[in-house]
Design an enzyme around this catalytic site. Sequence first.
Site, PDB file in Angstrom:
ATOM      1  N   SER A 142       0.869  -1.178   0.000  1.00 54.05           N
ATOM      2  CA  SER A 142       0.000   0.000   0.000  1.00 54.05           C
ATOM      3  C   SER A 142       0.902   1.223   0.000  1.00 54.05           C
ATOM      4  CB  SER A 142      -0.822  -0.058   1.298  1.00 54.05           C
ATOM      5  OG  SER A 142      -1.326   1.197   1.641  1.00 54.05           O
ATOM      6  N   TYR A 155      -1.650  -0.092  10.951  1.00 52.70           N
ATOM      7  CA  TYR A 155      -1.639  -0.514   9.539  1.00 52.70           C
ATOM      8  C   TYR A 155      -0.323  -0.110   8.855  1.00 52.70           C
ATOM      9  CZ  TYR A 155      -3.628  -0.838   4.733  1.00 52.70           C
ATOM     10  OH  TYR A 155      -3.896  -1.138   3.414  1.00 52.70           O
TER      11      TYR A 155
HETATM   12  N1  LIG Z   1      -8.655  -0.894  -0.704  1.00 50.82           N
HETATM   13  C1  LIG Z   1      -7.627  -0.141  -0.976  1.00 50.82           C
HETATM   14  O1  LIG Z   1      -7.737   0.998  -1.450  1.00 50.82           O
HETATM   15  C2  LIG Z   1      -6.237  -0.640  -0.721  1.00 50.82           C
HETATM   16  C3  LIG Z   1      -5.148   0.240  -0.915  1.00 50.82           C
HETATM   17  C4  LIG Z   1      -3.876  -0.224  -0.679  1.00 50.82           C
HETATM   18  C5  LIG Z   1      -3.658  -1.533  -0.278  1.00 50.82           C
HETATM   19  N2  LIG Z   1      -4.724  -2.363  -0.087  1.00 50.82           N
HETATM   20  C6  LIG Z   1      -4.458  -3.711   0.372  1.00 50.82           C
HETATM   21  O2  LIG Z   1      -5.077  -4.641  -0.521  1.00 50.82           O
HETATM   22  C7  LIG Z   1      -5.465  -5.809   0.214  1.00 50.82           C
HETATM   23  C8  LIG Z   1      -6.929  -6.113  -0.064  1.00 50.82           C
HETATM   24  O3  LIG Z   1      -7.696  -5.003   0.333  1.00 50.82           O
HETATM   25  P1  LIG Z   1      -9.277  -4.902   0.160  1.00 50.82           P
HETATM   26  O4  LIG Z   1      -9.556  -3.475  -0.111  1.00 50.82           O
HETATM   27  O5  LIG Z   1      -9.751  -5.976  -0.752  1.00 50.82           O
HETATM   28  O6  LIG Z   1      -9.720  -5.209   1.678  1.00 50.82           O
HETATM   29  P2  LIG Z   1     -11.068  -5.863   2.246  1.00 50.82           P
HETATM   30  O7  LIG Z   1     -11.170  -5.433   3.686  1.00 50.82           O
HETATM   31  O8  LIG Z   1     -12.190  -5.538   1.373  1.00 50.82           O
HETATM   32  O9  LIG Z   1     -10.715  -7.410   2.198  1.00 50.82           O
HETATM   33  C9  LIG Z   1      -9.724  -7.938   3.068  1.00 50.82           C
HETATM   34  C10 LIG Z   1     -10.009  -9.376   3.397  1.00 50.82           C
HETATM   35  O10 LIG Z   1      -9.131  -9.781   4.466  1.00 50.82           O
HETATM   36  C11 LIG Z   1      -9.882 -10.533   5.389  1.00 50.82           C
HETATM   37  N3  LIG Z   1      -9.352 -10.474   6.746  1.00 50.82           N
HETATM   38  C12 LIG Z   1      -9.332  -9.393   7.565  1.00 50.82           C
HETATM   39  N4  LIG Z   1      -8.919  -9.758   8.782  1.00 50.82           N
HETATM   40  C13 LIG Z   1      -8.664 -11.085   8.735  1.00 50.82           C
HETATM   41  C14 LIG Z   1      -8.221 -12.028   9.683  1.00 50.82           C
HETATM   42  N5  LIG Z   1      -8.010 -11.697  10.967  1.00 50.82           N
HETATM   43  N6  LIG Z   1      -8.023 -13.299   9.295  1.00 50.82           N
HETATM   44  C15 LIG Z   1      -8.291 -13.669   8.019  1.00 50.82           C
HETATM   45  N7  LIG Z   1      -8.745 -12.824   7.083  1.00 50.82           N
HETATM   46  C16 LIG Z   1      -8.925 -11.545   7.430  1.00 50.82           C
HETATM   47  C17 LIG Z   1     -11.256  -9.872   5.361  1.00 50.82           C
HETATM   48  O11 LIG Z   1     -12.263 -10.686   5.943  1.00 50.82           O
HETATM   49  C18 LIG Z   1     -11.441  -9.597   3.892  1.00 50.82           C
HETATM   50  O12 LIG Z   1     -12.047 -10.683   3.225  1.00 50.82           O
HETATM   51  C19 LIG Z   1      -5.156  -5.508   1.683  1.00 50.82           C
HETATM   52  O13 LIG Z   1      -3.911  -6.056   2.022  1.00 50.82           O
HETATM   53  C20 LIG Z   1      -5.071  -4.005   1.732  1.00 50.82           C
HETATM   54  O14 LIG Z   1      -4.263  -3.545   2.787  1.00 50.82           O
HETATM   55  C21 LIG Z   1      -6.004  -1.943  -0.305  1.00 50.82           C
END
Ligand SMILES: NC(=O)c1ccc[n+]([C@@H]2O[C@H](COP(=O)([O-])OP(=O)(O)OC[C@H]3O[C@@H](n4cnc5c(N)ncnc54)[C@H](O)[C@@H]3O)[C@@H](O)[C@H]2O)c1
Length: 241
Positions: A142, A155
């Site tokens: 990220s 985070y």
């Molecule tokens: N959404 C964004 O804009 C963005 C930006 C930069 C990086 N990211 C990264 O991309 C990745 C995916 O993000 P997203 O937006 O799809 O997030 P999201 O929250 O929509 O999905 C994340 C998933 O991780 C699972 N999760 C959370 N805690 C957990 C736990 N304790 N055990 C097992 N599973 C768990 C959740 O249930 C969910 O299904 C993440 O690593 C996030 O940090 C996202």
Amino acid sequence: METLTGKTAILTGAAQGLGYAIAHVYAREGLRLVLMDVLADKLQQVADELTASGAECLPIVVDLSSAEDTQRAIHLALAQFGTPRVVVHNAALLKERSMQEIELAQWQREMNIILQAAFILSKAVWQPMIDAGGGSLVYLSSGSGIKGFLKEVAYCPGKHGQEGLMKVLAMEGEPFNIAVNTITPGAPINTPMSAENYNDDLKQKWVDPLLLTPAFVQLAKLTAQDGITGQRLNAWEMSQA
Ligand SMILES: NC(=O)c1ccc[n+]([C@@H]2O[C@H](COP(=O)([O-])OP(=O)(O)OC[C@H]3O[C@@H](n4cnc5c(N)ncnc54)[C@H](O)[C@@H]3O)[C@@H](O)[C@H]2O)c1
């Protein structure tokens, strides 16, 4: 670069968001899928959808903030589906809290999901990947992996920590043909995490996470000898190329 059919991918955070999109694309590539998430009902739904489309799936409900639970999950995955070709550690938790607001247990939960789980999953597959002649490890990074953001007291250090772990493991993995990279979305994505944290301006611009998935197919095919290891990649740019 090689075909992925019949090979195994381990994917965390597969129940929704970007992980859900990656799971669907990996299934289309013929990968056998170990899908991990804490959301039991949603994970089962994804596994049912993919199984109905002909994919072979092992859904594992796991709380990745717990070391014991994570170890149990990865050992089950290895026992049932064998050495993975690729591990994508995509699960993360982002709860915006300032230093005054956050408690130790909350800090540890976010850090453990992001960083401790990256270590435990990588450690468990490391020797099997060496024995198999290589593989690919990918951690979802990220902007928070290289910059500070207000209220990201857990985070941000978690994502920075993944960048550090990636750099060391890429060096150690190179002689064994294990590629280790981080990847940042590179574009605002329409996911549940974004719905919770984006402002209205970002929500105007967000894209379907499926548009980022070509990058993850490329990463599943990589080994260190392809020359892409120890890098912080950009999923949007890789997918558009
Ligand atoms: N959404 C964004 O804009 C963005 C930006 C930069 C990086 N990211 C990264 O991309 C990745 C995916 O993000 P997203 O937006 O799809 O997030 P999201 O929250 O929509 O999905 C994340 C998933 O991780 C699972 N999760 C959370 N805690 C957990 C736990 N304790 N055990 C097992 N599973 C768990 C959740 O249930 C969910 O299904 C993440 O690593 C996030 O940090 C996202």
